[in-house]
Enzyme design. Structure first.
Site, PDB file in Angstrom:
ATOM      1  CG  HIS A  69      26.261  40.306  75.406  1.00  0.00           C
ATOM      2  ND1 HIS A  69      25.099  40.129  76.116  1.00  0.00           N
ATOM      3  CD2 HIS A  69      27.200  39.558  76.059  1.00  0.00           C
ATOM      4  CE1 HIS A  69      25.317  39.341  77.158  1.00  0.00           C
ATOM      5  NE2 HIS A  69      26.585  38.971  77.137  1.00  0.00           N
ATOM      6  CB  SER A 120      21.746  50.508  44.682  1.00  0.00           C
ATOM      7  OG  SER A 120      21.005  51.713  44.599  1.00  0.00           O
ATOM      8  CE  LYS A 132      23.810  50.022  49.401  1.00  0.00           C
ATOM      9  NZ  LYS A 132      22.820  50.196  50.461  1.00  0.00           N
ATOM     10  CD  GLU A 164      19.452  42.709  52.321  1.00  0.00           C
ATOM     11  OE1 GLU A 164      20.224  42.829  51.353  1.00  0.00           O
ATOM     12  OE2 GLU A 164      18.620  43.564  52.635  1.00  0.00           O
TER      13      GLU A 164
END
Ligand code: ARG
Length: 462
Positions: free
Chosen positions: A160, A281, A287, A294
């Protein structure tokens, strides 16, 4: 004004097709990717036509040579594809006629575009199964290297997405080795099952010419000719098996990608992804984004889409060939391209990523992850029934939670307030290293078990 009728099949037509008809009918825009397979199939067919005496040796020789000329024109980008000629099969044949003249007209003896396209597409899909196999083996090897490095590094195991029990980094990597290992066996199964040659099934019924289907099957690397001509021209289950194996593999890739996204976040810091597989970024200088992970996660959508798409194309078709089946190719091309890219990107990311041993270990003990070890200790040492041990442990967890500490930080006196028979020895099982080392059941997370599985997989792949 009407165009003249098609030179390949227009004998019964007085007029050429409407522009819209041509646009919906033509597949050359995409099936040109089958050029090499189409020419290999035609060369095998030509050799067989000569061996069986259906055409002369000199005609077959001219065809085979001419086809090589056409192939090099295509490979070198000198070929002019024509939409009026619909597809790769007729584009190649029409050009062959220009190159060698009259003998080209004999190439289509004893075959049809229906068995031709089934053969071409099978050859193409077979190459993709081979490429997927190679990609999976490389990925598994990268995972094995990671597992070996951290066979005894501890980290939290989750259910979970809540901390459950400590596991080893090696064990977690090996879980993916099992998954991609099954993907590998699915790809190999699909290849073995699909390797029957449609060529010679002709339009649907076979042919009256004395062709030798064993010969063409063998020349094209098939195990045997397909045994039913109706089936051979009308099923695409080989492509669907590829797409379903690809879908399951993509699902596995996506789950792993999701973990990498989570693990590389500032909140987790379980892994550092390499610069080579991250991006920055344009506005936030600090970043480093896990874009490859992704995109792997996202590409699954188009691979699933292709699987459902082709299933849907096929599901209502009566035997044998229908033009609907021309819609098989683009989806498979796209799914294959993206699967190979995703496999390669995942392999690169896994090879380069740096698991953070201290962060993993630090998180391993948080969230009362050794509570099960404590309950097991109460059963083993105090002879308590497991249900009661579960209850006592729950009370200890509540006590630690109230105090804002983890289980090993409770004093013995505090433990004994919950159950008087608990002794100092309990602390041995509350450490994460002891916890994982104790899980020696087959397939368990103990480093010794993990190392045994790494050794087994190395043997399997050798
Ligand atoms: N371009 C066609 C396809 O991809 C080739 C087969 C055409 N056969 C036919 N009978 N029209 O399916």
């Amino acid at each position: 004004m009407t165009k003249t009728s098609n030179a390949m099949w227009g004998g019964r037509f007085a007029a050429g097709p409407d522009a819209i008809m041509e646009a919906i009918n033509a597949s050359i825009g995409f099936d040109k990717r089958l050029a090499a397979q189409d020419i290999a199939g035609s060369r095998a067919h030509a050799a067989m036509l000569a061996a069986t005496g259906i055409v002369s040796d000199s005609d077959a020789e001219a065809m085979r040579e001419g086809l090589l000329t056409v192939l090099s024109e295509i490979e070198e980008g000198r070929f002019e594809f024509s939409t009026a000629l619909e597809d790769i099969h007729m584009n190649v044949e029409a050009r062959l006629k220009e190159v060698i003249g009259e003998p080209a007209g004999r190439l289509h003896t004893g075959r049809s575009r229906n068995d031709q396209v089934a053969t071409d597409f099978k050859l193409w899909v077979r190459d993709q199964l081979d490429a997927a196999e190679a990609g999976l083996v490389a990925l598994i090897q990268a995972l094995l290297a990671q597992a070996e490095t951290g066979a005894d590094w501890v980290m939290p195991g989750f259910t979970h997405l809540q901390t459950a029990q400590p596991v080893t980094w090696g064990h977690h990597m090996m879980a993916y080795v099992e998954m991609f290992g099954r993907d590998l066996s699915r790809v190999r199964d699909a290849r073995a099952r699909m390797n029957e040659c449609p060529l010679g099934a002709a339009a649907l019924a076979g042919t009256s010419f004395p062709i030798d289907r064993e010969m063409t099957a063998q020349a094209l690397g098939f195990d045997r000719p397909a045994a039913n001509s109706l089936d051979a021209v009308s099923d695409r289950d080989f492509a669907l098996e590829f797409l379903s194996a690809a879908s399951i593999c993509a699902m596995h890739l996506s789950r792993f990608a999701e973990e990498l996204v989570i693990w590389s976040s500032a909140q987790f810091r379980f892994v550092v992804l390499s610069d080579r597989f991250s991006t920055g970024s344009s506005i936030m200088p600090q970043k480093k984004n896990p874009d490859a992970a992704e995109l792997i996660r996202a590409k699954v959508g188009r691979i699933f889409g292709a699987n459902v798409g082709l299933m849907t194309v096929m599901k209502g078709l009566p035997l044998a060939y229908s033009k609907d089946m021309q819609e098989d190719k683009e989806q498979v091309f796209d799914a294959a391209d993206n699967l190979m890219l995703a496999l390669a990107a995942m392999e690169g990311m896994v090879r380069d990523m740096a698991p953070q041993r201290e962060a993993l270990e630090g998180a391993a003990g948080a969230g009362f992850s050794t509570a099960t070890d404590l309950a097991d200790w109460l059963v083993r040492v105090l002879g308590m029934p497991f249900r009661e041990a579960h209850h006592v442990t729950g009370a200890l967890v509540a006590k630690a939670e109230a105090k804002g500490c983890d289980l090993p930080e409770l004093s013995l006196a505090e433990m004994q307030e919950v159950h008087g028979e608990i002794t100092q020895a309990v602390y041995d099982v509350l450490g994460v290293h002891n916890s994982v080392a104790s899980r020696m059941s087959y397939g368990g997370t103990a480093p010794a078990q993990v190392r045994a599985q790494i050794a087994r997989w190395k043997e399997v792949l050798a």
